[in-house]
Motif scaffolding. Structure first.
Motif, PDB file in Angstrom:
ATOM      1  N   PRO A  71       0.804  -1.230   0.000  1.00  0.00           N
ATOM      2  CA  PRO A  71       0.000   0.000   0.000  1.00  0.00           C
ATOM      3  C   PRO A  71       0.835   1.276   0.000  1.00  0.00           C
ATOM      4  CG  PRO A  71      -0.795  -1.555   1.649  1.00  0.00           C
ATOM      5  CD  PRO A  71       0.516  -2.062   1.171  1.00  0.00           C
ATOM      6  N   LEU A  72       2.070   1.171   0.486  1.00  0.00           N
ATOM      7  CA  LEU A  72       2.923   2.346   0.642  1.00  0.00           C
ATOM      8  C   LEU A  72       3.663   2.709  -0.634  1.00  0.00           C
ATOM      9  CD1 LEU A  72       3.832   4.267   2.975  1.00  0.00           C
ATOM     10  CD2 LEU A  72       5.749   2.708   3.348  1.00  0.00           C
ATOM     11  N   ARG A  73       3.709   1.753  -1.632  1.00  0.00           N
ATOM     12  CA  ARG A  73       4.627   1.899  -2.752  1.00  0.00           C
ATOM     13  C   ARG A  73       3.920   1.715  -4.085  1.00  0.00           C
ATOM     14  NH1 ARG A  73       9.497   0.527  -3.025  1.00  0.00           N
ATOM     15  NH2 ARG A  73      10.888   0.871  -1.264  1.00  0.00           N
ATOM     16  N   ASN A  74       4.094   2.644  -4.976  1.00  0.00           N
ATOM     17  CA  ASN A  74       3.612   2.440  -6.344  1.00  0.00           C
ATOM     18  C   ASN A  74       4.373   1.270  -6.960  1.00  0.00           C
ATOM     19  OD1 ASN A  74       3.948   2.963  -9.444  1.00  0.00           O
ATOM     20  ND2 ASN A  74       2.118   4.097  -8.823  1.00  0.00           N
ATOM     21  N   VAL A  75       3.656   0.383  -7.617  1.00  0.00           N
ATOM     22  CA  VAL A  75       4.277  -0.846  -8.103  1.00  0.00           C
ATOM     23  C   VAL A  75       5.349  -0.574  -9.149  1.00  0.00           C
ATOM     24  CG1 VAL A  75       2.554  -1.290  -9.922  1.00  0.00           C
ATOM     25  CG2 VAL A  75       3.790  -3.197  -8.863  1.00  0.00           C
ATOM     26  N   ALA A  76       5.172   0.461  -9.976  1.00  0.00           N
ATOM     27  CA  ALA A  76       6.186   0.776 -10.987  1.00  0.00           C
ATOM     28  C   ALA A  76       7.480   1.230 -10.328  1.00  0.00           C
ATOM     29  CB  ALA A  76       5.669   1.847 -11.940  1.00  0.00           C
ATOM     30  N   LEU A  77       7.367   2.034  -9.258  1.00  0.00           N
ATOM     31  CA  LEU A  77       8.561   2.474  -8.536  1.00  0.00           C
ATOM     32  C   LEU A  77       9.270   1.297  -7.888  1.00  0.00           C
ATOM     33  CD1 LEU A  77      10.391   4.681  -7.405  1.00  0.00           C
ATOM     34  CD2 LEU A  77       8.777   4.925  -5.497  1.00  0.00           C
ATOM     35  N   THR A  78       8.502   0.402  -7.271  1.00  0.00           N
ATOM     36  CA  THR A  78       9.112  -0.785  -6.660  1.00  0.00           C
ATOM     37  C   THR A  78       9.828  -1.624  -7.705  1.00  0.00           C
ATOM     38  OG1 THR A  78       7.424  -0.829  -4.924  1.00  0.00           O
ATOM     39  CG2 THR A  78       8.628  -2.861  -5.322  1.00  0.00           C
ATOM     40  N   ALA A  79       9.214  -1.797  -8.858  1.00  0.00           N
ATOM     41  CA  ALA A  79       9.854  -2.562  -9.937  1.00  0.00           C
ATOM     42  C   ALA A  79      11.150  -1.894 -10.390  1.00  0.00           C
ATOM     43  CB  ALA A  79       8.892  -2.711 -11.105  1.00  0.00           C
ATOM     44  N   MET A  80      11.136  -0.569 -10.522  1.00  0.00           N
ATOM     45  CA  MET A  80      12.350   0.154 -10.922  1.00  0.00           C
ATOM     46  C   MET A  80      13.462  -0.039  -9.906  1.00  0.00           C
ATOM     47  SD  MET A  80      10.392   3.636 -12.142  1.00  0.00           S
ATOM     48  CE  MET A  80      11.847   4.671 -11.963  1.00  0.00           C
ATOM     49  N   GLU A  81      13.120   0.054  -8.624  1.00  0.00           N
ATOM     50  CA  GLU A  81      14.144  -0.078  -7.585  1.00  0.00           C
ATOM     51  C   GLU A  81      14.726  -1.488  -7.542  1.00  0.00           C
ATOM     52  OE1 GLU A  81      12.815   3.236  -4.303  1.00  0.00           O
ATOM     53  OE2 GLU A  81      11.773   1.320  -4.280  1.00  0.00           O
ATOM     54  N   ILE A  82      13.859  -2.486  -7.604  1.00  0.00           N
ATOM     55  CA  ILE A  82      14.346  -3.871  -7.594  1.00  0.00           C
ATOM     56  C   ILE A  82      15.197  -4.150  -8.826  1.00  0.00           C
ATOM     57  CG2 ILE A  82      13.643  -6.287  -7.716  1.00  0.00           C
ATOM     58  CD1 ILE A  82      11.102  -5.460  -6.167  1.00  0.00           C
ATOM     59  N   ALA A  83      14.723  -3.708  -9.989  1.00  0.00           N
ATOM     60  CA  ALA A  83      15.455  -3.959 -11.231  1.00  0.00           C
ATOM     61  C   ALA A  83      16.827  -3.294 -11.216  1.00  0.00           C
ATOM     62  CB  ALA A  83      14.639  -3.472 -12.418  1.00  0.00           C
ATOM     63  N   THR A  84      16.880  -2.076 -10.694  1.00  0.00           N
ATOM     64  CA  THR A  84      18.171  -1.380 -10.630  1.00  0.00           C
ATOM     65  C   THR A  84      19.150  -2.149  -9.752  1.00  0.00           C
ATOM     66  OG1 THR A  84      17.113   0.769 -10.978  1.00  0.00           O
ATOM     67  CG2 THR A  84      19.316   0.785 -10.025  1.00  0.00           C
TER      68      THR A  84
END
Length: 294
Positions: A71-84
């Motif tokens: 709920p705290l994180r936009n899924v696209a941002l989480t994907a970007m962070e994990i991918a990086t």
């Protein structure tokens, strides 16, 4: 359930000051441990920032975040962070996502009316984004319009899902690469998780499905007192078999027992008042790990 030797890791709990993470990570790696686990608890420490730093300070050890609150994180941002992180440190990142603690989500105005619906939509979209797919979806909570990562991970990142209730456990079995159990769980919780996984996905998938089990532990003088105090903080009884106090043989026997119950990874979790944090991490790696193969 299994005679396999589980992976052994340690947890950097967010009650520890962030500036102590560098030495913690380096000692965990040099002591031969397999994994470091980090929590993204509100309002303590960022799991992603901590994971990136721990990965940069080490060369071999796997680093997992459990759990990032959906709920705290936009899924696209989480994907970007994990991918990086996965591109910077290939093969060493483990991603974990969960419902988040609902009181905390309420505090920040992010509480979902249906946490289950959110986690399902979120995990499906996150998996697809990390796999390099173009995602368009109009769910109740997750809405993406032709979103594709420019730099998806070069290899698959394990996606762990968390949750305590039967529906959450089944969802994690169906959509995740593994189930991450909460801290302060007992034997019945591990058995129940394995049974629900088998019911949900069955066969070979269930047998190979990861189950990460945190284990509160202490050694040395006052070990049992520290474990009992830690369990009290979790509002758990001291005699429920949730924590373990003792020497290397005692803790190794507990890890092997958890493996027999179905754990594929055990994350040894120090108490908040551990007096020698780095010494404890070294003890787990150098004294406990060699005993697991016996």
């Amino acid at each position: 359930m299994t005679n396999a030797v589980p992976r052994l890791g340690v947890t950097f709990i967010p009650a520890i000051e962030p500036e102590r993470l560098r030495d913690f990570a380096r000692v965990a790696e040099s002591s031969g441990l397999d994994e470091i686990w980090l929590w993204e608890d509100c309002f303590k420490e960022s799991g992603v920032a901590s994971a990136a730093a721990a990965l940069a300070w080490t060369e071999r050890i796997h680093v997992g975040v459990g759990l990032m609150p959906a709920p705290l994180r936009n899924v696209a941002l989480t994907a970007m962070e994990i991918a990086t992180m996965a591109r910077l440190f290939p093969g060493r990142v483990i991603a974990g996502v969960g419902h988040g603690v609902q009181d905390w989500m309420e505090q920040v105005g992010a509480r979902a009316g249906s946490p289950m619906t959110l986690l399902e939509e979120y995990s499906v979209a996150l998996r697809a984004l990390l796999d390099g797919e173009s995602v368009s979806t109009r769910g109740r909570y997750v809405r993406l319009d032709d979103v594709t990562l420019d730099w998806p991970p070069a290899e698959r990142v394990p996606l762990m899902l968390g949750g305590e209730g039967p529906k959450s456990i089944r969802l994690a079995a169906r959509l995740g690469d593994g189930n991450l159990l909460p801290s302060a769980v007992g034997d019945d919780d591990v058995r129940r998780t394995r049974d629900l996984i088998a019911q949900e996905i069955g066969g070979d998938r269930a047998a190979s499905h990861d189950v990460v089990v945190p284990k509160i532990a202490a050694t040395g003088d006052g070990a049992q007192r520290r474990v009992d105090a830690e369990l009290a903080r979790w509002e758990k009884p001291a005699d429920a078999g949730i924590g373990v106090a003792g020497d290397a043989n005692t803790i190794a026997a507990e890890v092997r027992r958890l493996a027999d119950l179905g754990a594929t990874s055990v994350a040894i979790t120090p108490t908040e008042d551990e007096p020698d944090l780095l010494g404890f991490v070294e003890f787990v790696g150098r004294d406990v790990t060699p005993l697991l193969a016996r």
